[in-house]
Design a protein around this motif. Sequence first.
Motif, short mmCIF file in Angstrom:
data_model
loop_
_atom_site.label_atom_id
_atom_site.label_comp_id
_atom_site.label_asym_id
_atom_site.label_seq_id
_atom_site.Cartn_x
_atom_site.Cartn_y
_atom_site.Cartn_z
N GLU A 75 -13.87 82.59 12.35
CA GLU A 75 -14.88 83.08 13.30
C GLU A 75 -14.37 84.33 14.02
OE1 GLU A 75 -18.51 83.27 15.19
OE2 GLU A 75 -17.95 81.95 13.55
N ILE A 76 -13.11 84.26 14.45
CA ILE A 76 -12.52 85.42 15.14
C ILE A 76 -12.45 86.61 14.19
CG2 ILE A 76 -10.35 86.32 16.10
CD1 ILE A 76 -9.96 83.51 17.36
N THR A 77 -12.03 86.35 12.96
CA THR A 77 -11.96 87.42 11.96
C THR A 77 -13.34 88.02 11.72
OG1 THR A 77 -10.11 86.29 10.92
CG2 THR A 77 -11.19 87.99 9.63
N LEU A 78 -14.33 87.14 11.60
CA LEU A 78 -15.70 87.61 11.39
C LEU A 78 -16.17 88.43 12.59
CD1 LEU A 78 -18.31 87.55 9.70
CD2 LEU A 78 -18.93 85.47 10.94
N GLU A 80 -14.29 90.01 14.75
CA GLU A 80 -13.55 91.27 14.76
C GLU A 80 -14.15 92.25 13.76
OE1 GLU A 80 -9.55 90.04 13.95
OE2 GLU A 80 -9.05 89.87 16.09
N ALA A 81 -14.49 91.74 12.58
CA ALA A 81 -15.09 92.61 11.56
C ALA A 81 -16.44 93.14 12.05
CB ALA A 81 -15.25 91.85 10.25
N GLN A 82 -17.23 92.25 12.66
CA GLN A 82 -18.53 92.69 13.18
C GLN A 82 -18.34 93.71 14.30
OE1 GLN A 82 -20.26 88.91 14.18
NE2 GLN A 82 -21.29 88.73 12.20
N TYR A 83 -17.33 93.46 15.16
CA TYR A 83 -17.06 94.39 16.25
C TYR A 83 -16.64 95.75 15.69
CZ TYR A 83 -14.46 96.69 19.98
OH TYR A 83 -14.00 97.61 20.87
N GLU A 84 -15.75 95.75 14.72
CA GLU A 84 -15.30 96.99 14.11
C GLU A 84 -16.47 97.72 13.44
OE1 GLU A 84 -12.38 98.60 14.27
OE2 GLU A 84 -11.70 97.03 15.64
N ALA A 85 -17.32 96.95 12.76
CA ALA A 85 -18.48 97.56 12.10
C ALA A 85 -19.43 98.16 13.14
CB ALA A 85 -19.21 96.52 11.25
#
Length: 177
Positions: A75-78, A80-85
Amino acid sequence: GDGYLRNGFPNQAVALYSQALKLSKENDIKDHIMESHLRFYRMYKIQSNWEMALKSFESYEKVKAELLDEEKIREITLLEAQYEAAKERQLLMAKQDSERLLFENELQRERVKLTFYAAFAFTLFVLILILFRSYKKEKAASKTLAQKNLLIEELSIYKNDLTHMIAHDIKNPLNAI
């Protein structure tokens, strides 16, 4: 295993649960490992084997915690990926806005240049037109002045001839007197 346990065959249930646990561990399927430990816990609880029930429950909770940790990590990785995107999208939008503003400013400058050139060309045209008219008027005035000068010269010559003739005509009678 659940069927054997319901029908009063705990040894067969243990064998199937053990086999399921072994296969789940070999394939690293944490959901199934957790489920197997939960079934062991329930079976030992039914049999009043409290020590094994406690160990099974602790194993269940440990795997559950690991699974939750993995889910949290996913969830955190997801996130983070969404935040970066989203951050990248915002940077891209900011860059596009900046480029659009630069383009609009350049377009505005070009419009101002075109307006300036058009005004300059119009002013130059009007100035040339004024100079041309002024030249034509001056040429016409010069022609008129030349005609008047010619007329004045003719009149001057006529006056001189007339004065000369009058003086000559008056001189003869005066000589006779």
